[in-house]
Design a protein around this motif. Structure first.
Motif, short mmCIF file in Angstrom:
data_model
loop_
_atom_site.label_atom_id
_atom_site.label_comp_id
_atom_site.label_asym_id
_atom_site.label_seq_id
_atom_site.Cartn_x
_atom_site.Cartn_y
_atom_site.Cartn_z
N VAL A 46 0.84 -1.20 0.00
CA VAL A 46 0.00 0.00 0.00
C VAL A 46 0.87 1.24 0.00
O VAL A 46 0.57 2.24 -0.68
CB VAL A 46 -0.95 0.00 1.22
N GLY A 47 1.98 1.20 0.74
CA GLY A 47 2.89 2.35 0.78
C GLY A 47 3.47 2.66 -0.58
O GLY A 47 3.52 3.82 -1.00
N ILE A 48 3.91 1.63 -1.31
CA ILE A 48 4.47 1.83 -2.65
C ILE A 48 3.38 2.32 -3.61
O ILE A 48 3.61 3.23 -4.42
CB ILE A 48 5.09 0.52 -3.18
N SER A 49 2.19 1.73 -3.52
CA SER A 49 1.07 2.16 -4.37
C SER A 49 0.72 3.62 -4.12
O SER A 49 0.51 4.41 -5.06
CB SER A 49 -0.16 1.29 -4.11
N ASN A 50 0.70 3.99 -2.86
CA ASN A 50 0.39 5.39 -2.52
C ASN A 50 1.48 6.35 -2.98
O ASN A 50 1.21 7.51 -3.31
CB ASN A 50 0.16 5.53 -1.01
N ALA A 51 2.73 5.86 -3.00
CA ALA A 51 3.82 6.70 -3.49
C ALA A 51 3.62 7.03 -4.97
O ALA A 51 3.88 8.15 -5.41
CB ALA A 51 5.16 5.99 -3.29
N ILE A 52 3.13 6.05 -5.74
CA ILE A 52 2.83 6.30 -7.15
C ILE A 52 1.62 7.21 -7.27
O ILE A 52 1.59 8.15 -8.08
CB ILE A 52 2.57 4.98 -7.90
N LEU A 53 0.61 6.95 -6.45
CA LEU A 53 -0.60 7.79 -6.49
C LEU A 53 -0.29 9.24 -6.14
O LEU A 53 -0.99 10.15 -6.59
CB LEU A 53 -1.66 7.22 -5.53
N ALA A 267 8.67 0.07 6.06
CA ALA A 267 7.44 0.07 6.86
C ALA A 267 7.48 1.21 7.88
O ALA A 267 6.48 1.91 8.10
CB ALA A 267 7.26 -1.27 7.56
N ALA A 268 8.65 1.42 8.51
CA ALA A 268 8.80 2.52 9.48
C ALA A 268 8.61 3.87 8.79
O ALA A 268 7.96 4.77 9.34
CB ALA A 268 10.18 2.46 10.14
N HIS A 269 9.17 4.01 7.59
CA HIS A 269 9.03 5.25 6.83
C HIS A 269 7.55 5.51 6.49
O HIS A 269 7.06 6.64 6.62
CB HIS A 269 9.85 5.15 5.55
N THR A 270 6.85 4.45 6.09
CA THR A 270 5.43 4.58 5.73
C THR A 270 4.59 4.95 6.94
O THR A 270 3.75 5.86 6.88
CB THR A 270 4.91 3.25 5.13
N LEU A 271 4.82 4.26 8.06
CA LEU A 271 4.03 4.54 9.27
C LEU A 271 4.34 5.93 9.83
O LEU A 271 3.43 6.65 10.24
CB LEU A 271 4.31 3.47 10.33
N ALA A 272 5.61 6.32 9.82
CA ALA A 272 5.98 7.66 10.29
C ALA A 272 5.33 8.73 9.42
O ALA A 272 4.87 9.77 9.91
CB ALA A 272 7.50 7.83 10.29
N GLY A 273 5.29 8.46 8.11
CA GLY A 273 4.63 9.39 7.19
C GLY A 273 3.17 9.57 7.53
O GLY A 273 2.62 10.67 7.43
N ASN A 274 2.52 8.48 7.93
CA ASN A 274 1.12 8.57 8.34
C ASN A 274 0.95 9.40 9.60
O ASN A 274 -0.02 10.14 9.75
CB ASN A 274 0.54 7.17 8.56
N PHE A 275 1.91 9.31 10.52
CA PHE A 275 1.84 10.10 11.75
C PHE A 275 2.00 11.60 11.46
O PHE A 275 1.35 12.44 12.10
CB PHE A 275 2.91 9.65 12.75
#
Length: 441
Positions: A46-53, A267-275
């Motif tokens: 989902v993180g990679i998909s969202n990066a493209i989006l 995963a840490a990068h994705t979760l931190a980005g959400n925070f």
């Protein structure tokens, strides 16, 4: 901080936009929580998909920015006819662009994920998810444009109300379709389907609002393409789009570096980005209000008010975004374990959030002054400095600090902070020259 009338006007207009953006982010937050229960590979997919989006969003947001700038200017001189023309032509251009991106997503979803560096495991779950959420890109593009039209006219409450309803639908569908109720859940595909249905619901409500408030009509004559208007929208929107695309393509490069650091790091990068979204939504709301009020003031010929709105915006954003990120940082050790029990991931999240707290004043200045310059019709300068920052500072910095010196994710976020501070300085210099106030046609 003592509030003047300009600050109060910004806050009044920004609050509905902040609430709307916060609700959307909360759904994304919950969405990430649900998906994290499926596994780290799903989080990475989902993180990679969202990066493209994010690349798609950059283009759609730029078109919305152009629409908002024109609407706010015409609203400043009470030119309702021109506002309607801009609304109609913006929607036509939006459908065309959204359709193109949807076709690209349908036919090249796997290739796009491979470019992002997705490994075989992530690719298996990510391809279907990305194809599902990105093929109906028309829905995403229309949400951006319609919301921008309404906000440019000074109406931030209607998009907020629609956002509340849409996000409630999204939340319910997310849980039901991912985990199942009286049937087996669809997992990550259920998350994609929930996003599609929620966006469709939101677009229908937004179109209904445009119709009822006479922004659009059923008269086919009004829906003929006006090349001169389309050109004006592209002229303002293209640099704004390129500015965001430079950012997103740069992110693709260093996202690839992060992915190669390992699933835990990404995963840490994705979760931190959400925070960090909780600070970003404040920036989004105030930037929306800044664009509207600065644009309206310039349209009315009141340059002094435009300047005062921009200065007030900067002060409000520095205080509010930094404070919010500090709260997020303090709470991260308690919140992170809800998403993952991996101690390495939790430690990385806390570390990079502290770096982002230090970066927030610069992020606030960049957010505010970019909105100000774009409202003034100067969309090229932010494009130039973003191109310089993302390619010569951020991406290179990620490699040097993150990869070469083995600082990993900490090095990545330090590079992002350095880039933001340099761009903030360059934007301040441009703002003080007052060469950003331009004629739109």
């Amino acid at each position: 901080m003592r509030l003047n009338n300009f600050s109060k006007s910004i806050i009044v207009l920004a609050i509905p936009a902040i609430i709307e953006s916060l609700l959307q982010s909360m759904v994304g937050f919950v969405d990430t929580l649900f998906i994290s229960k499926l596994g780290l590979k799903e989080v990475a997919a989902v993180g990679i998909s969202n990066a493209i989006l994010q690349i798609y969003f950059a283009v759609f947001l730029a078109l919305g920015t152009a629409s908002s700038v024109f609407v706010s200017r015409y609203n400043g001189v009470n030119d309702e006819k021109s506002v309607k023309v801009i609304a109609t032509q913006s929607l036509i251009l939006t459908v065309i662009i959204g359709g193109i991106f949807g076709a690209i997503s349908f036919f090249f979803s796997e290739q796009l994920l491979r470019v992002m560096g997705a490994d075989k495991e992530v690719l298996e779950v990510g391809t279907t998810y990305f194809r599902m959420v990105a093929t109906p890109s028309i829905l995403i593009s229309m949400m951006y444009t319609i919301g921008a039209i309404l906000r440019g006219s000074g109406d931030t409450k209607a998009p907020m109300r629609v956002g509340v309803q849409m996000n409630i639908v999204h939340f319910v569908l997310d849980y039901v379709l991912i985990f199942g109720v009286f049937f087996n859940g669809l997992g990550i595909e259920g998350a994609a389907l929930a996003s599609i249905l929620a966006r469709l619901f939101g677009v229908i409500l937004l179109l209904r609002h445009l119709w009822l408030n006479d922004f659009i009509t059923s008269n086919l004559k009004n829906w003929k393409i006006k090349i001169n208007v389309i050109k004006d929208l592209v002229r303002i929107g293209l640099p704004a789009s390129l500015e965001r695309l430079f950012m997103r393509f740069g992110q693709i490069i260093y996202f690839g570096m992060i992915i190669r650091m390992g699933t835990e790091v990404y995963a840490a990068h994705t979760l931190a980005g959400n925070f960090t979204i909780f600070a970003s939504v404040i920036g989004t709301g105030f930037a929306t209000a800044t664009t509207t009020l600065v644009g309206k003031s310039i349209g009315a010929g009141d340059i002094e008010s435009a300047k005062k709105y921009s200065v007030s915006s900067i002060k409000l954003l520095i205080v509010s975004m930094t404070f919010m990120l500090f709260i997020v940082y303090l709470s991260s050790p308690l919140v992170s374990p809800i998403f993952t029990k991996n101690s390495i991931v939790i430690g990385l999240i806390t570390s990079v959030l502290l770096i982002d707290v230090i970066t927030q004043p610069a992020t606030a200045i960049v957010t505010s002054l970019t909105a100000t310059l774009q409202a003034g019709g100067d969309t090229k300068y932010p494009m130039y400095i973003t191109a310089i920052g993302i390619w010569t500072i951020r991406t290179v910095g990620v490699y040097i600090l993150g990869v070469y010196f083995h600082l990993g994710l900490v090095g990545v976020w330090i590079s992002i902070g350095i880039d933001n501070y340099i761009r903030a300085i360059l934007l301040i210099l441009r703002y003080r020259s007052f060469r950003w106030i331009k004629k739109l046609n």
